[in-house]
Write an enzyme that holds these catalytic residues in place. Structure first.
Site, short mmCIF file in Angstrom:
data_model
loop_
_atom_site.label_atom_id
_atom_site.label_comp_id
_atom_site.label_asym_id
_atom_site.label_seq_id
_atom_site.Cartn_x
_atom_site.Cartn_y
_atom_site.Cartn_z
NE ARG A 70 59.18 26.42 38.30
CZ ARG A 70 57.95 26.50 38.85
NH1 ARG A 70 57.79 27.21 39.94
NH2 ARG A 70 56.93 25.91 38.30
N PRO A 94 76.38 39.33 29.77
CG PRO A 94 75.91 41.57 29.45
CD PRO A 94 76.77 40.64 30.26
#
Ligand code: 4FV
Length: 246
Positions: A155, A90
């Site tokens: 991708r 985070p």
């Protein structure tokens, strides 16, 4: 491109990455994936990978040594130089299509997935090139973040998607949200397909899709519009969209 993931739950990574586009890319050898378990690099009989935090406080912290040796294992296994060691946390830089596009140009990404309260800071400062974050919320481990990086970067590898065009169609690719998509049936009791998509006029279809992408970005994510420079044609299309919705 090869991904080497450092994780206490190797199956979580290898299983999830074996499906769909990522799974096929791995089968076709377009991307490589290995998972390195820090527990395999522990030196004590209890195979300890975590310990209590200095300064007190809840939970446990991942120890440096098993992680350092696991990363070395991933490095030795591949003599690739153009690589980055990324800690998912985070405290990291927010993931974005731009960051992932840059990452897709490396030969190897070593993705460190933390567990427990976090990782000893000395490991992060010594062994990690960058920290990346999924978003401003806390999950139980870095594995899901690593899997998202693997999916999104894969991708972008040439040859992975049917035609590389489709990556360009992806939303966020040009900084805009995607246009709506429709398929058969043409008519349904929950609505009909917009006529323009049935007319076969590709210029009109392209124009409508750009107008929808602009309009949705304007209404849902105005923060994204601030980051893109619209062409005169896009400006006109957005004005048209806005006059139609008010
Ligand atoms: C996280 C995030 C994340 C923090 C402690 C795992 C957890 C636990 N990783 N983006 N947001 N990690 O919440 O990447 O070790």
């Amino acid at each position: 491109m090869r991904f080497d993931v450092i994780s206490l739950f190797p199956e979580m990574i290898s299983d999830a990455a074996s499906y769909g586009v990522t799974g096929r890319a791995i089968e076709r050898g377009l991307v490589g994936l290995s998972v390195w378990n820090p527990r395999d690099y522990t030196l004590d009989k209890h195979r300890t990978v975590d310990d209590r935090p200095y300064g007190g406080g809840p939970g446990m912290v991942m120890k440096c040594q098993p992680l350092l040796d696991a990363v070395d294992g991933a490095k030795q296994h591949n003599v690739l130089v153009n690589r980055k060691v990324i800690c998912l946390s985070p405290q990291g830089r927010l993931l974005s299509q731009e960051l992932l596009l840059d990452a897709s140009r490396y030969d190897q990404l070593i993705l460190v997935s933390g567990r427990y309260e976090g990782i000893d800071e000395r490991f992060i400062q010594h062994a990690c090139d960058e920290e990346w974050s999924l978003g401003d919320y806390v999950i139980s481990g870095g594995e899901l973040a690593a899997l998202i990086v693997i999916d999104a970067v894969t991708r972008l590898i040439p040859g992975v998607l049917g035609d590389d065009e489709s990556a360009k169609q992806d939303s966020h690719f040009d900084g805009l949200l995607d246009c709506p998509h429709y398929t058969r049936p043409e008519h349904s009791d929950i609505g009909d397909v917009p006529d323009v998509l049935l007319g076969g006029n590709h210029a009109d279809i392209k124009r409508w899709r750009m107008k929808q992408a602009l309009g949705r970005t304007w209404s849902r994510r105005p923060d994204m519009l601030e980051k893109v420079t619209l062409s005169a044609e896009q400006d006109a299309l957005l004005k048209e969209f806005r006059t139609e919705v008010v």
